[in-house]
Design a protein around this motif. Structure first.
Motif, mmCIF file in Angstrom:
data_model
loop_
_atom_site.group_PDB
_atom_site.id
_atom_site.type_symbol
_atom_site.label_atom_id
_atom_site.label_comp_id
_atom_site.label_asym_id
_atom_site.label_seq_id
_atom_site.Cartn_x
_atom_site.Cartn_y
_atom_site.Cartn_z
ATOM 1 N N TYR A 1 -20.222 35.711 7.219
ATOM 2 C CA TYR A 1 -21.117 34.644 7.442
ATOM 3 C C TYR A 1 -21.688 33.714 6.399
ATOM 4 O O TYR A 1 -21.877 34.104 5.171
ATOM 5 N N GLN B 1 -37.133 41.061 6.374
ATOM 6 C CA GLN B 1 -36.733 41.198 4.937
ATOM 7 C C GLN B 1 -37.999 40.228 4.376
ATOM 8 O O GLN B 1 -38.299 39.777 4.746
ATOM 9 N N PHE C 1 -37.940 32.266 8.707
ATOM 10 C CA PHE C 1 -38.832 32.525 7.775
ATOM 11 C C PHE C 1 -39.969 32.090 7.951
ATOM 12 O O PHE C 1 -40.414 31.152 8.564
ATOM 13 N N GLY C 2 -41.028 32.808 7.272
ATOM 14 C CA GLY C 2 -42.376 32.341 7.359
ATOM 15 C C GLY C 2 -42.442 31.417 6.248
ATOM 16 O O GLY C 2 -41.614 31.067 5.415
ATOM 17 N N LEU D 1 -33.118 26.952 9.666
ATOM 18 C CA LEU D 1 -31.549 27.031 9.771
ATOM 19 C C LEU D 1 -31.174 25.741 10.639
ATOM 20 O O LEU D 1 -31.544 25.249 11.607
ATOM 21 N N PHE E 1 -24.551 30.282 5.972
ATOM 22 C CA PHE E 1 -25.684 29.615 6.634
ATOM 23 C C PHE E 1 -26.188 28.276 6.030
ATOM 24 O O PHE E 1 -26.100 28.194 4.728
ATOM 25 N N GLY F 1 -28.997 39.978 16.536
ATOM 26 C CA GLY F 1 -27.569 40.360 15.851
ATOM 27 C C GLY F 1 -27.558 40.632 14.424
ATOM 28 O O GLY F 1 -26.730 40.230 13.590
ATOM 29 N N GLY F 2 -28.791 41.163 14.025
ATOM 30 C CA GLY F 2 -28.855 41.571 12.714
ATOM 31 C C GLY F 2 -28.889 40.454 11.622
ATOM 32 O O GLY F 2 -28.678 40.674 10.356
ATOM 33 N N GLY F 3 -29.188 39.245 11.865
ATOM 34 C CA GLY F 3 -29.482 38.452 11.068
ATOM 35 C C GLY F 3 -27.887 37.593 10.802
ATOM 36 O O GLY F 3 -27.868 36.488 10.176
ATOM 37 N N ALA F 4 -27.088 37.880 11.725
ATOM 38 C CA ALA F 4 -25.662 37.221 11.538
ATOM 39 C C ALA F 4 -25.828 35.806 12.118
ATOM 40 O O ALA F 4 -25.062 35.161 11.773
ATOM 41 N N ASP F 5 -26.829 35.678 13.127
ATOM 42 C CA ASP F 5 -26.928 34.200 13.502
ATOM 43 C C ASP F 5 -28.055 33.488 12.731
ATOM 44 O O ASP F 5 -28.969 32.652 13.387
ATOM 45 N N GLY F 6 -28.467 34.029 11.573
ATOM 46 C CA GLY F 6 -29.605 33.091 10.709
ATOM 47 C C GLY F 6 -30.976 34.159 10.923
ATOM 48 O O GLY F 6 -31.035 34.892 11.580
ATOM 49 N N LEU F 7 -31.915 33.665 9.891
ATOM 50 C CA LEU F 7 -33.000 34.080 9.634
ATOM 51 C C LEU F 7 -34.181 33.311 10.030
ATOM 52 O O LEU F 7 -33.814 32.160 9.992
ATOM 53 N N TYR G 1 -29.648 26.119 5.288
ATOM 54 C CA TYR G 1 -31.147 25.740 5.751
ATOM 55 C C TYR G 1 -31.554 24.641 5.146
ATOM 56 O O TYR G 1 -31.050 24.128 4.175
ATOM 57 N N TYR H 1 -35.249 44.491 12.017
ATOM 58 C CA TYR H 1 -35.725 44.831 10.747
ATOM 59 C C TYR H 1 -36.287 43.661 10.312
ATOM 60 O O TYR H 1 -36.333 42.446 10.832
ATOM 61 N N ARG I 1 -33.067 36.092 13.730
ATOM 62 C CA ARG I 1 -33.343 35.039 14.841
ATOM 63 C C ARG I 1 -33.274 35.859 15.939
ATOM 64 O O ARG I 1 -33.979 35.580 17.070
ATOM 65 N N TYR J 1 -24.788 27.887 11.218
ATOM 66 C CA TYR J 1 -24.291 28.933 10.709
ATOM 67 C C TYR J 1 -22.954 29.144 11.160
ATOM 68 O O TYR J 1 -22.281 28.538 12.174
#
Lengths: 115, 111
Positions: free
Chosen positions: B31, A34, A105-106, B45, B33, A97-103, B35, A32, A94, B48
């Motif tokens: 969770y 965001q 970003f642009g 990042l 994080f 894992g559905g973003g659970a390990d972070g995103l 950044y 997905y 990243r 996390y």
């Protein structure tokens, strides 16, 4: 590694028109994508999430499309208002894992709506 | 009010000093994080955490240490600050697969 590109220059739009922001990504097939809004001196605020099996998603004046073949998402603001002026960020998980390990970003697109 | 709070909002320190940035969330999200946001790089990042006592490195972890003894707190420590760590630091929290909620950031200047 995954890479996200947004048109980083400022985008100037006349009030009442539709603003269209682009997010392109490479080296990844995200589950997905965001979109966040960031105002000066503030943290990002979540706007919309679209999944890989969804072509389009809407929320009030906002619309997001997601083309996994083109590896691109478009973010539209219809009937734009000066209050919509902000920086808009595109983000992907990243890993799977559905973003659970972070995103990731642009760099964001700075949108200016002129009265 | 429920939310995510970062402190301090602004901090100036000198190279070589240790500095700790605090993050507290009231949602009991699993969770959390950290950044950093720099001109020309966007948000990157640092670390996390999936739960209390579980932390992992992100994209740019060097020079930073984190801990998470309680679900609601996730402090970030710069053990020996360097000028390259001058940045705006954002903390965020979420549940698995859900959007992230961000604090308003700590603006850190290292002289």
């Amino acid at each position: 590694s995954q890479k996200i590109e947004q048109n980083s220059e400022a985008l100037n739009i006349q009030e009442g028109k539709t603003a269209t922001l682009t997010c392109n990504y490479t080296n990844y097939s995200p589950a997905y994508l965001q979109w966040y809004r960031q105002d000066p001196g503030r943290g990002p605020v979540f706007l919309l999430l679209i999944r890989e099996n969804e072509k389009e998603k809407r929320k009030e004046r906002l619309k997001v499309t997601f083309d996994t073949t083109l590896k691109q998402s478009l973010f539209h603001i219809t009937a734009s208002q000066p209050a919509d002026s902000a920086t808009y960020l595109c983000a992907l998980a990243r890993y799977s894992g559905g973003g659970a390990d972070g995103l990731t970003f642009g760099k964001g697109t700075h949108l200016i709506i002129q009265p | 009010d429920a939310g995510i709070t970062q402190s301090p909002r602004y901090k100036i320190t000198e190279t070589g000093r240790q500095v700790t940035l605090m993050c507290h969330q009231t949602w009991s999200h699993s969770y959390m994080f950290w950044y950093r946001q720099d001109l020309g790089h966007g948000l990157r990042l640092i670390y996390y955490s999936a739960a209390a006592d579980i932390t992992d490195k992100g994209e740019v972890p060097d020079g930073y240490v984190v801990s998470r003894s309680k679900t609601e707190n996730f402090p970030l420590t710069l053990e020996s600050a360097t000028r390259s760590q001058t940045s705006v630091y954002f903390c965020a929290s979420s549940e698995w697969g859900q959007p992230q909620h961000f604090g308003d950031g700590t603006r850190l200047s290292i002289l």
